[in-house]
Design a protein around this motif. Structure first.
Motif, PDB file in Angstrom:
ATOM      1  N   VAL A   1      -1.892   4.506   0.975  1.00  0.00           N
ATOM      2  CA  VAL A   1      -1.657   3.744   2.207  1.00  0.00           C
ATOM      3  C   VAL A   1      -2.963   3.317   2.877  1.00  0.00           C
ATOM      4  O   VAL A   1      -3.071   2.224   3.435  1.00  0.00           O
ATOM      5  CB  VAL A   1      -0.805   4.568   3.203  1.00  0.00           C
ATOM      6  CG1 VAL A   1      -0.622   3.816   4.520  1.00  0.00           C
ATOM      7  CG2 VAL A   1       0.563   4.900   2.581  1.00  0.00           C
TER       8      VAL A   1
ATOM      9  N   LYS B   1      -0.786  -0.378   2.509  1.00  0.00           N
ATOM     10  CA  LYS B   1       0.657  -0.305   2.269  1.00  0.00           C
ATOM     11  C   LYS B   1       1.341  -0.110   3.623  1.00  0.00           C
ATOM     12  O   LYS B   1       1.633   1.031   4.028  1.00  0.00           O
ATOM     13  CB  LYS B   1       0.960   0.854   1.317  1.00  0.00           C
ATOM     14  CG  LYS B   1       2.386   0.885   0.829  1.00  0.00           C
ATOM     15  CD  LYS B   1       2.544   1.980  -0.224  1.00  0.00           C
ATOM     16  CE  LYS B   1       3.976   2.104  -0.606  1.00  0.00           C
ATOM     17  NZ  LYS B   1       4.285   1.945  -1.969  1.00  0.00           N
TER      18      LYS B   1
ATOM     19  N   GLY C   1       4.124   2.295   4.474  1.00  0.00           N
ATOM     20  CA  GLY C   1       3.799   3.708   4.456  1.00  0.00           C
ATOM     21  C   GLY C   1       4.473   4.502   3.358  1.00  0.00           C
ATOM     22  O   GLY C   1       5.253   3.973   2.557  1.00  0.00           O
TER      23      GLY C   1
ATOM     24  N   VAL D   1       1.947   9.581   5.506  1.00  0.00           N
ATOM     25  CA  VAL D   1       1.436   8.929   6.721  1.00  0.00           C
ATOM     26  C   VAL D   1       1.480   9.871   7.925  1.00  0.00           C
ATOM     27  O   VAL D   1       0.531   9.916   8.714  1.00  0.00           O
ATOM     28  CB  VAL D   1       2.229   7.637   7.029  1.00  0.00           C
ATOM     29  CG1 VAL D   1       1.875   7.098   8.402  1.00  0.00           C
ATOM     30  CG2 VAL D   1       1.951   6.587   5.971  1.00  0.00           C
TER      31      VAL D   1
END
Ligand code: SF4
Length: 63
Positions: free
Chosen positions: A25, A39, A42, A46
């Motif tokens: 991410v 990304k 997520g 995250v």
């Protein structure tokens, strides 16, 4: 509305922790020493990155 991962570049100090925890991410931009979101939708990691970021620079935003 969809939620997307957001990094506040003003707050980010480029420590690299989010990339270590969640490389799918977050990716460091070495030139400006800030984390970029690669990304936005997520993944599971995250939340850990949000909790661990020392600057509290990571959050969810409404798209
Ligand atoms: S953990 Fe926070 S301060 Fe460190 S690079 Fe990621 S967003 Fe920036």
């Amino acid at each position: 509305m969809a939620k997307v991962v957001y990094v506040d570049e003003e707050a980010c100090t480029g420590c690299g922790t989010c990339e270590e925890l969640c490389p799918d991410v977050f990716q460091m931009d070495e030139e400006i020493e800030k984390a970029h979101v690669i990304k936005p939708e997520g993944t599971d990691c995250v939340e850990e990155a949000i909790d661990t970021c020392p600057e509290e620079a990571i959050s969810w935003q409404e798209e």
